[in-house]
Design a protein around this motif. Structure first.
Motif, mmCIF file in Angstrom:
data_model
loop_
_atom_site.group_PDB
_atom_site.id
_atom_site.type_symbol
_atom_site.label_atom_id
_atom_site.label_comp_id
_atom_site.label_asym_id
_atom_site.label_seq_id
_atom_site.Cartn_x
_atom_site.Cartn_y
_atom_site.Cartn_z
ATOM 1 N N LYS A 51 -4.545 -13.975 -18.494
ATOM 2 C CA LYS A 51 -4.759 -12.736 -19.238
ATOM 3 C C LYS A 51 -5.026 -11.599 -18.265
ATOM 4 C CE LYS A 51 -6.253 -15.170 -23.274
ATOM 5 N NZ LYS A 51 -7.323 -15.710 -24.034
ATOM 6 N N LEU A 52 -3.936 -11.116 -17.645
ATOM 7 C CA LEU A 52 -4.029 -10.055 -16.647
ATOM 8 C C LEU A 52 -3.167 -8.878 -17.073
ATOM 9 C CD1 LEU A 52 -3.617 -12.229 -13.427
ATOM 10 C CD2 LEU A 52 -5.743 -11.407 -14.434
ATOM 11 N N ASP A 53 -3.505 -7.700 -16.588
ATOM 12 C CA ASP A 53 -2.722 -6.495 -16.868
ATOM 13 C C ASP A 53 -2.997 -5.488 -15.765
ATOM 14 O OD1 ASP A 53 -1.141 -4.573 -18.044
ATOM 15 O OD2 ASP A 53 -2.556 -4.093 -19.642
ATOM 16 N N ASN A 54 -2.587 -5.851 -14.538
ATOM 17 C CA ASN A 54 -2.845 -5.014 -13.381
ATOM 18 C C ASN A 54 -1.535 -4.487 -12.818
ATOM 19 O OD1 ASN A 54 -4.902 -7.370 -13.455
ATOM 20 N ND2 ASN A 54 -5.967 -5.728 -12.401
ATOM 21 N N ASP A 55 -1.468 -3.173 -12.583
ATOM 22 C CA ASP A 55 -0.311 -2.565 -11.951
ATOM 23 C C ASP A 55 -0.469 -2.662 -10.437
ATOM 24 O OD1 ASP A 55 0.894 -1.816 -14.358
ATOM 25 O OD2 ASP A 55 -0.256 0.036 -14.443
ATOM 26 N N VAL A 56 0.446 -3.388 -9.806
ATOM 27 C CA VAL A 56 0.417 -3.594 -8.356
ATOM 28 C C VAL A 56 1.849 -3.480 -7.833
ATOM 29 C CG1 VAL A 56 -1.671 -5.030 -8.388
ATOM 30 C CG2 VAL A 56 0.552 -6.107 -8.659
ATOM 31 N N CYS A 57 2.032 -3.717 -6.543
ATOM 32 C CA CYS A 57 3.379 -3.735 -5.990
ATOM 33 C C CYS A 57 3.454 -4.764 -4.876
ATOM 34 C CB CYS A 57 3.810 -2.352 -5.521
ATOM 35 S SG CYS A 57 2.774 -1.637 -4.273
ATOM 36 N N MET A 58 4.666 -5.043 -4.455
ATOM 37 C CA MET A 58 4.902 -6.051 -3.419
ATOM 38 C C MET A 58 4.599 -5.532 -2.021
ATOM 39 S SD MET A 58 6.025 -8.959 -4.557
ATOM 40 C CE MET A 58 6.718 -9.686 -6.009
ATOM 41 N N ALA A 59 4.783 -4.221 -1.819
ATOM 42 C CA ALA A 59 4.565 -3.640 -0.497
ATOM 43 C C ALA A 59 4.187 -2.179 -0.646
ATOM 44 C CB ALA A 59 5.821 -3.771 0.363
ATOM 45 N N LEU B 166 9.744 -6.263 4.153
ATOM 46 C CA LEU B 166 9.599 -5.409 5.329
ATOM 47 C C LEU B 166 10.840 -4.546 5.525
ATOM 48 C CD1 LEU B 166 7.825 -7.871 7.776
ATOM 49 C CD2 LEU B 166 6.859 -5.759 6.829
ATOM 50 N N LYS B 167 12.010 -5.128 5.363
ATOM 51 C CA LYS B 167 13.255 -4.362 5.494
ATOM 52 C C LYS B 167 13.312 -3.249 4.461
ATOM 53 C CE LYS B 167 16.137 -7.791 7.748
ATOM 54 N NZ LYS B 167 17.239 -8.737 7.657
ATOM 55 N N GLU B 168 12.898 -3.546 3.227
ATOM 56 C CA GLU B 168 12.900 -2.527 2.179
ATOM 57 C C GLU B 168 11.946 -1.382 2.506
ATOM 58 O OE1 GLU B 168 12.284 -4.424 -1.623
ATOM 59 O OE2 GLU B 168 14.165 -5.541 -1.460
ATOM 60 N N ALA B 169 10.926 -1.669 3.306
ATOM 61 C CA ALA B 169 9.950 -0.653 3.715
ATOM 62 C C ALA B 169 10.361 0.043 5.017
ATOM 63 C CB ALA B 169 8.572 -1.291 3.878
ATOM 64 N N GLY B 170 11.517 -0.328 5.574
ATOM 65 C CA GLY B 170 11.965 0.265 6.831
ATOM 66 C C GLY B 170 11.378 -0.415 8.051
ATOM 67 N N SER B 171 10.947 -1.650 7.900
ATOM 68 C CA SER B 171 10.295 -2.389 8.976
ATOM 69 C C SER B 171 11.045 -3.697 9.217
ATOM 70 C CB SER B 171 8.828 -2.640 8.591
ATOM 71 O OG SER B 171 8.114 -3.222 9.649
ATOM 72 N N GLU B 172 10.452 -4.559 10.034
ATOM 73 C CA GLU B 172 11.029 -5.874 10.316
ATOM 74 C C GLU B 172 9.928 -6.808 10.803
ATOM 75 O OE1 GLU B 172 12.781 -5.368 14.738
ATOM 76 O OE2 GLU B 172 13.788 -4.156 13.213
ATOM 77 N N THR C 152 4.367 5.019 -0.003
ATOM 78 C CA THR C 152 5.457 4.605 -0.868
ATOM 79 C C THR C 152 5.172 3.210 -1.387
ATOM 80 O OG1 THR C 152 6.994 5.884 0.487
ATOM 81 C CG2 THR C 152 7.954 4.214 -0.957
ATOM 82 N N ARG C 153 5.297 3.050 -2.684
ATOM 83 C CA ARG C 153 5.118 1.737 -3.306
ATOM 84 C C ARG C 153 6.490 1.090 -3.471
ATOM 85 N NH1 ARG C 153 1.376 5.174 -5.717
ATOM 86 N NH2 ARG C 153 -0.746 4.364 -5.729
#
Length: 136
Positions: free
Chosen positions: A20-28, A70-76, A5-6
């Motif tokens: 000059k960047l154009d990269n698709d990434v995520c925080m977690a 971490l909380k959003e990912a179900g962790s801590e 899960t992103r």
């Protein structure tokens, strides 16, 4: 079949408009019970820079953001198993490590510290990379 899960997907052109960047990434990313966080810095989750010139304030912001992600990912925070701390000057080690240590008191992750010549923005004095494992 989705194997992970992103969380908080974004494009680097939004976070770093001066580059000059154009990269698709995520925080977690949560893959099974493992959570990988993007390196956390002085940039808060709304893109604001927090703690310019203050390595302890930057570390505090990084850990605050890490806790939220971490909380959003179900962790801590107590699930953190590995951290890598990057600092741009050896003089920042003590204030950065003291701040992170307060957030992770009693957690005991493995830790690596690296001194680097620079990070993604010149204002960044530190960055922390985090991996957490959610107990089964």
């Amino acid at each position: 079949m989705v194997t992970h899960t992103r969380i908080r997907a974004f494009n680097t052109k939004d976070a770093y408009p001066e580059q000059k960047l154009d990269n698709d990434v995520c925080m977690a990313v949560r893959a099974g019970n493992t959570v990988y966080l993007r390196g956390q810095t002085m940039m808060d989750l709304d893109g604001k820079l927090v703690g310019i010139g203050d390595p302890a304030a930057q570390a505090d912001n990084a850990m605050r953001c890490a806790e939220i992600l971490l909380k959003e990912a179900g962790s801590e925070l107590s699930h953190i198993v590995k951290i890598v701390i990057y600092i741009t000057d050896r003089a920042y080690r003590e204030p950065v490590y003291q701040t992170i240590g307060r957030w992770l008191k009693g957690v005991y992750p493995v830790s690596t510290g690296i001194i680097v010549n620079g990070l993604a923005k010149p204002e960044y004095m530190m960055e922390i990379d985090i991996i957490a494992e959610i107990p089964a």
